[in-house]
Design a protein around this motif. Structure first.
Motif, PDB file in Angstrom:
ATOM      1  N   SER A 158       0.831  -1.209   0.000  1.00  0.00           N
ATOM      2  CA  SER A 158       0.000   0.000   0.000  1.00  0.00           C
ATOM      3  C   SER A 158       0.865   1.258   0.000  1.00  0.00           C
ATOM      4  CB  SER A 158      -0.958   0.006   1.192  1.00  0.00           C
ATOM      5  OG  SER A 158      -0.289   0.306   2.397  1.00  0.00           O
ATOM      6  N   ARG A 159       1.984   1.218   0.707  1.00  0.00           N
ATOM      7  CA  ARG A 159       2.874   2.385   0.742  1.00  0.00           C
ATOM      8  C   ARG A 159       3.492   2.632  -0.637  1.00  0.00           C
ATOM      9  NH1 ARG A 159       0.899   5.271   3.801  1.00  0.00           N
ATOM     10  NH2 ARG A 159       2.760   6.499   4.108  1.00  0.00           N
ATOM     11  N   LEU A 160       3.779   1.548  -1.359  1.00  0.00           N
ATOM     12  CA  LEU A 160       4.302   1.689  -2.719  1.00  0.00           C
ATOM     13  C   LEU A 160       3.194   2.111  -3.684  1.00  0.00           C
ATOM     14  CD1 LEU A 160       6.570  -1.495  -2.865  1.00  0.00           C
ATOM     15  CD2 LEU A 160       7.244   0.865  -2.342  1.00  0.00           C
ATOM     16  N   TYR A 161       2.021   1.536  -3.511  1.00  0.00           N
ATOM     17  CA  TYR A 161       0.867   1.826  -4.370  1.00  0.00           C
ATOM     18  C   TYR A 161       0.538   3.319  -4.351  1.00  0.00           C
ATOM     19  CZ  TYR A 161      -3.979   1.519  -6.066  1.00  0.00           C
ATOM     20  OH  TYR A 161      -5.156   1.678  -6.768  1.00  0.00           O
ATOM     21  N   PHE A 162       0.556   3.910  -3.163  1.00  0.00           N
ATOM     22  CA  PHE A 162       0.238   5.326  -3.036  1.00  0.00           C
ATOM     23  C   PHE A 162       1.458   6.229  -3.204  1.00  0.00           C
ATOM     24  CE2 PHE A 162      -3.401   3.630  -0.447  1.00  0.00           C
ATOM     25  CZ  PHE A 162      -4.379   3.989  -1.362  1.00  0.00           C
ATOM     26  N   SER A 163       2.588   5.667  -3.614  1.00  0.00           N
ATOM     27  CA  SER A 163       3.835   6.408  -3.808  1.00  0.00           C
ATOM     28  C   SER A 163       4.239   7.168  -2.549  1.00  0.00           C
ATOM     29  CB  SER A 163       3.729   7.383  -4.990  1.00  0.00           C
ATOM     30  OG  SER A 163       3.487   6.687  -6.181  1.00  0.00           O
ATOM     31  N   ALA A 164       3.961   6.575  -1.394  1.00  0.00           N
ATOM     32  CA  ALA A 164       4.299   7.217  -0.125  1.00  0.00           C
ATOM     33  C   ALA A 164       5.759   6.996   0.242  1.00  0.00           C
ATOM     34  CB  ALA A 164       3.396   6.689   0.985  1.00  0.00           C
ATOM     35  N   ASN A 165       6.315   5.877  -0.217  1.00  0.00           N
ATOM     36  CA  ASN A 165       7.702   5.530   0.108  1.00  0.00           C
ATOM     37  C   ASN A 165       8.346   4.840  -1.084  1.00  0.00           C
ATOM     38  OD1 ASN A 165       6.003   4.892   2.849  1.00  0.00           O
ATOM     39  ND2 ASN A 165       7.922   5.936   3.293  1.00  0.00           N
ATOM     40  N   TYR A 166       9.666   4.895  -1.100  1.00  0.00           N
ATOM     41  CA  TYR A 166      10.426   4.116  -2.061  1.00  0.00           C
ATOM     42  C   TYR A 166      10.522   2.674  -1.552  1.00  0.00           C
ATOM     43  CZ  TYR A 166      11.953   8.629  -3.886  1.00  0.00           C
ATOM     44  OH  TYR A 166      11.979   9.881  -4.427  1.00  0.00           O
ATOM     45  N   LEU A 167      10.727   1.735  -2.454  1.00  0.00           N
ATOM     46  CA  LEU A 167      10.882   0.338  -2.063  1.00  0.00           C
ATOM     47  C   LEU A 167      12.043   0.185  -1.086  1.00  0.00           C
ATOM     48  CD1 LEU A 167      10.137  -2.661  -2.308  1.00  0.00           C
ATOM     49  CD2 LEU A 167      11.642  -2.780  -4.315  1.00  0.00           C
ATOM     50  N   SER A 168      13.137   0.887  -1.332  1.00  0.00           N
ATOM     51  CA  SER A 168      14.300   0.798  -0.441  1.00  0.00           C
ATOM     52  C   SER A 168      13.963   1.281   0.967  1.00  0.00           C
ATOM     53  CB  SER A 168      15.472   1.594  -1.010  1.00  0.00           C
ATOM     54  OG  SER A 168      15.111   2.951  -1.178  1.00  0.00           O
ATOM     55  N   ASP A 169      13.091   2.280   1.078  1.00  0.00           N
ATOM     56  CA  ASP A 169      12.682   2.777   2.398  1.00  0.00           C
ATOM     57  C   ASP A 169      11.901   1.718   3.165  1.00  0.00           C
ATOM     58  OD1 ASP A 169      13.781   5.177   1.588  1.00  0.00           O
ATOM     59  OD2 ASP A 169      11.852   6.082   1.078  1.00  0.00           O
ATOM     60  N   THR A 170      11.041   1.002   2.458  1.00  0.00           N
ATOM     61  CA  THR A 170      10.211  -0.001   3.130  1.00  0.00           C
ATOM     62  C   THR A 170      11.044  -1.209   3.549  1.00  0.00           C
ATOM     63  OG1 THR A 170       9.533  -0.989   1.013  1.00  0.00           O
ATOM     64  CG2 THR A 170       8.111   0.731   1.930  1.00  0.00           C
ATOM     65  N   ILE A 171      11.949  -1.629   2.700  1.00  0.00           N
ATOM     66  CA  ILE A 171      12.809  -2.770   3.053  1.00  0.00           C
ATOM     67  C   ILE A 171      13.715  -2.400   4.226  1.00  0.00           C
ATOM     68  CG2 ILE A 171      14.701  -4.244   2.241  1.00  0.00           C
ATOM     69  CD1 ILE A 171      13.302  -4.142  -0.544  1.00  0.00           C
ATOM     70  N   ALA A 172      14.276  -1.201   4.176  1.00  0.00           N
ATOM     71  CA  ALA A 172      15.114  -0.738   5.294  1.00  0.00           C
ATOM     72  C   ALA A 172      14.296  -0.652   6.580  1.00  0.00           C
ATOM     73  CB  ALA A 172      15.725   0.614   4.960  1.00  0.00           C
ATOM     74  N   SER A 173      13.050  -0.278   6.483  1.00  0.00           N
ATOM     75  CA  SER A 173      12.188  -0.185   7.660  1.00  0.00           C
ATOM     76  C   SER A 173      11.932  -1.556   8.280  1.00  0.00           C
ATOM     77  CB  SER A 173      10.861   0.478   7.296  1.00  0.00           C
ATOM     78  OG  SER A 173      11.097   1.802   6.875  1.00  0.00           O
ATOM     79  N   ILE A 174      11.758  -2.574   7.446  1.00  0.00           N
ATOM     80  CA  ILE A 174      11.586  -3.942   7.958  1.00  0.00           C
ATOM     81  C   ILE A 174      12.853  -4.377   8.687  1.00  0.00           C
ATOM     82  CG2 ILE A 174      11.314  -6.376   7.320  1.00  0.00           C
ATOM     83  CD1 ILE A 174       9.586  -5.407   4.952  1.00  0.00           C
ATOM     84  N   LEU A 175      13.995  -4.116   8.081  1.00  0.00           N
ATOM     85  CA  LEU A 175      15.265  -4.497   8.707  1.00  0.00           C
ATOM     86  C   LEU A 175      15.513  -3.719   9.999  1.00  0.00           C
ATOM     87  CD1 LEU A 175      17.466  -4.749   5.491  1.00  0.00           C
ATOM     88  CD2 LEU A 175      16.474  -6.621   6.829  1.00  0.00           C
ATOM     89  N   PHE A 176      15.155  -2.451  10.004  1.00  0.00           N
ATOM     90  CA  PHE A 176      15.290  -1.615  11.196  1.00  0.00           C
ATOM     91  C   PHE A 176      14.378  -2.146  12.305  1.00  0.00           C
ATOM     92  CE2 PHE A 176      14.527   2.979  12.913  1.00  0.00           C
ATOM     93  CZ  PHE A 176      15.422   2.775  13.942  1.00  0.00           C
ATOM     94  N   ALA A 177      13.140  -2.501  11.957  1.00  0.00           N
ATOM     95  CA  ALA A 177      12.198  -3.050  12.939  1.00  0.00           C
ATOM     96  C   ALA A 177      12.713  -4.376  13.496  1.00  0.00           C
ATOM     97  CB  ALA A 177      10.819  -3.238  12.307  1.00  0.00           C
ATOM     98  N   TYR A 178      13.242  -5.213  12.623  1.00  0.00           N
ATOM     99  CA  TYR A 178      13.774  -6.511  13.054  1.00  0.00           C
ATOM    100  C   TYR A 178      14.952  -6.306  14.020  1.00  0.00           C
ATOM    101  CZ  TYR A 178      15.827 -11.168  12.842  1.00  0.00           C
ATOM    102  OH  TYR A 178      16.339 -12.395  13.176  1.00  0.00           O
TER     103      TYR A 178
END
Length: 177
Positions: A129-149
């Motif tokens: 959904s974040r990519l669909y709405f152009s709210a974030n770059y793919l790299s931002d979302t992947i980095a966020s998953i890694l940061f959360a982990y």
């Protein structure tokens, strides 16, 4: 993803964007903490709340320090910066907490598998959904998953220290760690 935008997709993605929002993720963890409190597990309840609240504060600080602009074409309602994605950080922090505290305590292995995959699917749909709405770059979302982990692993490694300190207090003296 602009070629896949339809009215139905907008609705579905809006739902998953809402489910992954930081405020809703806090609600998930407060509900979990309430259940843990009812079960007499006060220290894990406190740990889960501290983990998500401090994590969201740290992610927000990183976001303010990095100041990465959002992709072109993002929704006007998406204010702030793109890295790290606070939606994705929050939902995956909640997911990792659930994977640590809830899923292992389900007695049926089939239910564990289905429950684990269901919550991961919600996280992945939130990411889409974040990519669909152009709210974030793919790299931002992947980095966020890694940061959360990384954050949840760090918080889990500090759990014993928290538990030891809390059990020294009289109200937690007989608490199960």
């Amino acid at each position: 993803m602009s070629t896949t935008q339809t009215g139905l997709n907008d609705i579905v993605m809006s739902i998953f964007s809402f489910l992954g929002s930081p405020v809703v993720d806090l609600i998930y963890i407060f509900i979990l903490a309430g259940i843990l409190l009812v079960a007499g597990l006060r220290i894990p309840a406190i740990w889960s709340i501290l983990t998500i609240v401090i994590g969201e504060i740290l992610a927000f600080i990183v976001c303010q320090l990095v100041e990465r602009n959002r992709p072109i074409g993002h929704l006007l309602s998406d204010t702030g910066y793109s890295f790290p994605s606070l939606h994705i950080f929050s939902i995956f922090t909640a997911i990792f907490i659930l994977l640590l505290l809830v899923i292992p305590n389900i007695t049926s292995s089939r239910s564990q598998l289905v429950g684990g995959w269901a919550i991961i699917l919600v996280g992945l749909m939130s990411l889409l959904s974040r990519l669909y709405f152009s709210a974030n770059y793919l790299s931002d979302t992947i980095a966020s998953i890694l940061f959360a982990y990384a954050w949840v692993i760090l918080a889990a490694s500090l759990y014993a220290t928290l538990a030891k300190r809390l059990t020294k207090l009289s109200i937690f003296k007989n608490e199960e760690v």
